[in-house]
Design a protein around this motif. Structure first.
Motif, PDB file in Angstrom:
ATOM      1  N   ASP A  29      -2.899   4.898  72.063  1.00  0.00           N
ATOM      2  CA  ASP A  29      -3.714   4.651  70.855  1.00  0.00           C
ATOM      3  C   ASP A  29      -4.363   3.243  71.315  1.00  0.00           C
ATOM      4  O   ASP A  29      -3.404   2.276  71.162  1.00  0.00           O
ATOM      5  CB  ASP A  29      -2.456   4.357  69.752  1.00  0.00           C
ATOM      6  CG  ASP A  29      -3.138   3.741  68.519  1.00  0.00           C
ATOM      7  OD1 ASP A  29      -4.310   3.507  68.440  1.00  0.00           O
ATOM      8  OD2 ASP A  29      -2.466   2.983  67.730  1.00  0.00           O
ATOM      9  N   THR A  85      -6.106   1.224  69.434  1.00  0.00           N
ATOM     10  CA  THR A  85      -6.395   0.379  68.337  1.00  0.00           C
ATOM     11  C   THR A  85      -5.590  -0.966  68.509  1.00  0.00           C
ATOM     12  O   THR A  85      -4.371  -0.867  68.029  1.00  0.00           O
ATOM     13  CB  THR A  85      -5.872   1.096  67.075  1.00  0.00           C
ATOM     14  OG1 THR A  85      -6.615   2.417  67.008  1.00  0.00           O
ATOM     15  CG2 THR A  85      -6.645   0.440  65.846  1.00  0.00           C
ATOM     16  N   ARG A  94      -3.357  -2.461  65.431  1.00  0.00           N
ATOM     17  CA  ARG A  94      -2.145  -2.077  64.936  1.00  0.00           C
ATOM     18  C   ARG A  94      -0.945  -2.929  65.270  1.00  0.00           C
ATOM     19  O   ARG A  94       0.252  -2.569  64.865  1.00  0.00           O
ATOM     20  CB  ARG A  94      -1.992  -0.550  65.502  1.00  0.00           C
ATOM     21  CG  ARG A  94      -2.956   0.407  64.785  1.00  0.00           C
ATOM     22  CD  ARG A  94      -2.511   1.990  64.954  1.00  0.00           C
ATOM     23  NE  ARG A  94      -3.694   2.711  65.046  1.00  0.00           N
ATOM     24  CZ  ARG A  94      -4.301   3.228  63.975  1.00  0.00           C
ATOM     25  NH1 ARG A  94      -3.740   2.712  62.746  1.00  0.00           N
ATOM     26  NH2 ARG A  94      -5.134   4.339  63.939  1.00  0.00           N
ATOM     27  N   VAL A 134       2.313  -0.921  63.827  1.00  0.00           N
ATOM     28  CA  VAL A 134       2.007  -0.464  62.406  1.00  0.00           C
ATOM     29  C   VAL A 134       2.743  -1.106  61.146  1.00  0.00           C
ATOM     30  O   VAL A 134       3.958  -0.879  61.171  1.00  0.00           O
ATOM     31  CB  VAL A 134       2.301   1.393  62.575  1.00  0.00           C
ATOM     32  CG1 VAL A 134       1.735   1.991  61.132  1.00  0.00           C
ATOM     33  CG2 VAL A 134       1.271   1.970  63.547  1.00  0.00           C
ATOM     34  N   THR A 156       1.079  -1.325  54.807  1.00  0.00           N
ATOM     35  CA  THR A 156      -0.006  -1.852  54.067  1.00  0.00           C
ATOM     36  C   THR A 156      -1.310  -1.950  54.663  1.00  0.00           C
ATOM     37  O   THR A 156      -2.214  -2.041  53.961  1.00  0.00           O
ATOM     38  CB  THR A 156       0.543  -3.284  53.668  1.00  0.00           C
ATOM     39  OG1 THR A 156       0.536  -4.148  55.057  1.00  0.00           O
ATOM     40  CG2 THR A 156       1.704  -3.291  52.827  1.00  0.00           C
ATOM     41  N   THR A 157      -1.308  -1.731  56.184  1.00  0.00           N
ATOM     42  CA  THR A 157      -2.864  -1.662  56.687  1.00  0.00           C
ATOM     43  C   THR A 157      -2.916  -0.630  57.440  1.00  0.00           C
ATOM     44  O   THR A 157      -4.208  -0.270  57.833  1.00  0.00           O
ATOM     45  CB  THR A 157      -2.499  -2.825  57.918  1.00  0.00           C
ATOM     46  OG1 THR A 157      -1.880  -2.798  58.620  1.00  0.00           O
ATOM     47  CG2 THR A 157      -2.286  -4.199  57.075  1.00  0.00           C
ATOM     48  N   TRP A 158      -1.902   0.385  57.728  1.00  0.00           N
ATOM     49  CA  TRP A 158      -2.332   1.528  58.173  1.00  0.00           C
ATOM     50  C   TRP A 158      -3.188   2.615  57.524  1.00  0.00           C
ATOM     51  O   TRP A 158      -3.271   2.696  56.218  1.00  0.00           O
ATOM     52  CB  TRP A 158      -0.934   2.346  58.708  1.00  0.00           C
ATOM     53  CG  TRP A 158      -1.015   3.733  59.380  1.00  0.00           C
ATOM     54  CD1 TRP A 158      -2.088   4.084  60.374  1.00  0.00           C
ATOM     55  CD2 TRP A 158      -0.447   4.946  58.986  1.00  0.00           C
ATOM     56  NE1 TRP A 158      -1.999   5.057  60.806  1.00  0.00           N
ATOM     57  CE2 TRP A 158      -1.081   6.021  59.829  1.00  0.00           C
ATOM     58  CE3 TRP A 158       0.335   5.470  58.012  1.00  0.00           C
ATOM     59  CZ2 TRP A 158      -0.631   7.280  60.017  1.00  0.00           C
ATOM     60  CZ3 TRP A 158       0.846   6.821  58.116  1.00  0.00           C
ATOM     61  CH2 TRP A 158       0.452   7.465  59.145  1.00  0.00           C
ATOM     62  N   ASP A 159      -3.990   3.321  58.082  1.00  0.00           N
ATOM     63  CA  ASP A 159      -5.191   3.991  57.506  1.00  0.00           C
ATOM     64  C   ASP A 159      -4.910   5.322  57.257  1.00  0.00           C
ATOM     65  O   ASP A 159      -5.611   6.104  56.932  1.00  0.00           O
ATOM     66  CB  ASP A 159      -6.386   4.181  58.347  1.00  0.00           C
ATOM     67  CG  ASP A 159      -6.308   4.634  59.810  1.00  0.00           C
ATOM     68  OD1 ASP A 159      -5.183   5.228  60.095  1.00  0.00           O
ATOM     69  OD2 ASP A 159      -7.048   4.164  60.677  1.00  0.00           O
ATOM     70  N   GLY A 160      -3.665   5.681  57.709  1.00  0.00           N
ATOM     71  CA  GLY A 160      -2.997   7.147  57.460  1.00  0.00           C
ATOM     72  C   GLY A 160      -3.325   8.152  58.451  1.00  0.00           C
ATOM     73  O   GLY A 160      -2.905   9.378  58.167  1.00  0.00           O
ATOM     74  N   ILE A 161      -4.309   7.920  59.335  1.00  0.00           N
ATOM     75  CA  ILE A 161      -4.751   8.924  60.205  1.00  0.00           C
ATOM     76  C   ILE A 161      -3.738   8.859  61.209  1.00  0.00           C
ATOM     77  O   ILE A 161      -3.545   8.291  62.231  1.00  0.00           O
ATOM     78  CB  ILE A 161      -6.024   8.457  60.794  1.00  0.00           C
ATOM     79  CG1 ILE A 161      -7.206   8.409  59.603  1.00  0.00           C
ATOM     80  CG2 ILE A 161      -6.751   9.474  61.680  1.00  0.00           C
ATOM     81  CD1 ILE A 161      -8.573   7.746  59.952  1.00  0.00           C
ATOM     82  N   GLN A 162      -3.255  10.285  61.366  1.00  0.00           N
ATOM     83  CA  GLN A 162      -1.818  10.511  62.185  1.00  0.00           C
ATOM     84  C   GLN A 162      -2.486  10.676  63.541  1.00  0.00           C
ATOM     85  O   GLN A 162      -1.691  10.218  64.543  1.00  0.00           O
ATOM     86  CB  GLN A 162      -0.945  11.541  61.680  1.00  0.00           C
ATOM     87  CG  GLN A 162      -0.475  11.428  60.543  1.00  0.00           C
ATOM     88  CD  GLN A 162       0.594  12.473  60.093  1.00  0.00           C
ATOM     89  OE1 GLN A 162       0.840  13.334  60.934  1.00  0.00           O
ATOM     90  NE2 GLN A 162       0.992  12.363  58.828  1.00  0.00           N
ATOM     91  N   THR A 207      -4.397   9.199  65.314  1.00  0.00           N
ATOM     92  CA  THR A 207      -4.817   7.904  66.124  1.00  0.00           C
ATOM     93  C   THR A 207      -3.540   7.259  66.334  1.00  0.00           C
ATOM     94  O   THR A 207      -3.903   5.726  66.951  1.00  0.00           O
ATOM     95  CB  THR A 207      -5.715   6.785  65.189  1.00  0.00           C
ATOM     96  OG1 THR A 207      -5.264   6.673  64.215  1.00  0.00           O
ATOM     97  CG2 THR A 207      -7.215   7.627  65.131  1.00  0.00           C
TER      98      THR A 207
END
Length: 206
Positions: A51, A53, A56, A92, A95-101, A103
């Motif tokens: 990942d 990102t 995160r 992760v 409150t900030t996670w975009d919910g895209i598993q 990634t």
């Protein structure tokens, strides 16, 4: 779901040993891997899918401290935006996670890594270890590791180890081995420690 749960049932109810890891990747250790504290290494119990990102990851609850992410096998390396004094890392936040598993960090078995919060960071390994022989003693000095509260002094009669702990110090970057025998060559390494655990060993000195 049945494909994921079957190995667990076979292990717990029938005593069968799984042929591969079937659980989520488990973070085993997190530590500063450079003396400048500009890189953090995360070690997992299985190979990791990346990942990349950086956003995160949170150091002491703060975002924006990681610039790049890379991985190799079970190890993930985080390059920091600047030298850090952070004591803990989180991966992760809800409150900030975009919910895209897709990634997230994934293990080699295709299962996503669990989020982790406030995992303590161990210090980097000490550097510059030097040994100065004396009469029935050897003086050791090294460059202090940032964030260390103590050091473990290790000795071997063979170059490259294995090493046995012969003493500890509480934050002082020096030690006198008064158990040395004249005419015997010893090989030393030092590791740093804090409440999070122990660092890798320093360079060897003799």
């Amino acid at each position: 779901f049945s494909d994921l749960i079957s190995p667990l049932v076979e292990q717990d109810f029938y005593g069968l040993s799984p042929g591969a890891v079937f659980s989520a990747p488990n973070l085993k250790k997190a530590y500063y891997s450079t003396t400048a504290r500009t890189e953090i290494t995360l070690e997992f119990d299985q190979d990791i899918g990346l990942d990349a990102t950086a956003g995160r990851y949170y150091l002491d609850g703060l975002a924006g401290k990681v610039s790049t992410v890379s991985h190799s096998g079970k190890v993930v390396k985080l390059t920091l935006t600047a030298a850090s004094t952070a004591k803990a890392i989180t991966y992760v936040q809800g409150t900030t996670w975009d919910g895209i598993q897709t990634t997230l960090l994934y293990g080699s078995n295709g299962i996503a890594a669990l989020t982790f919060a406030d995992v303590p960071l161990t210090p980097p390994a000490p550097t510059g270890l030097e040994a100065t022989p004396g009469v029935s003693q050897v003086g050791l000095t090294w460059t202090a590791a940032a964030g260390a509260t103590g050091y473990n002094i290790k000795r071997s009669s063979t170059s490259g180890g294995s090493y046995a702990v012969i003493g500890t110090t509480a934050g002082t970057a020096s030690y006198n081995d008064s158990t040395a025998t004249n005419g015997t060559t010893y090989y030393y390494v030092v590791s740093a420690s804090n409440t999070a655990g122990e660092s890798a060993d320093s360079n060897q000195a003799s």
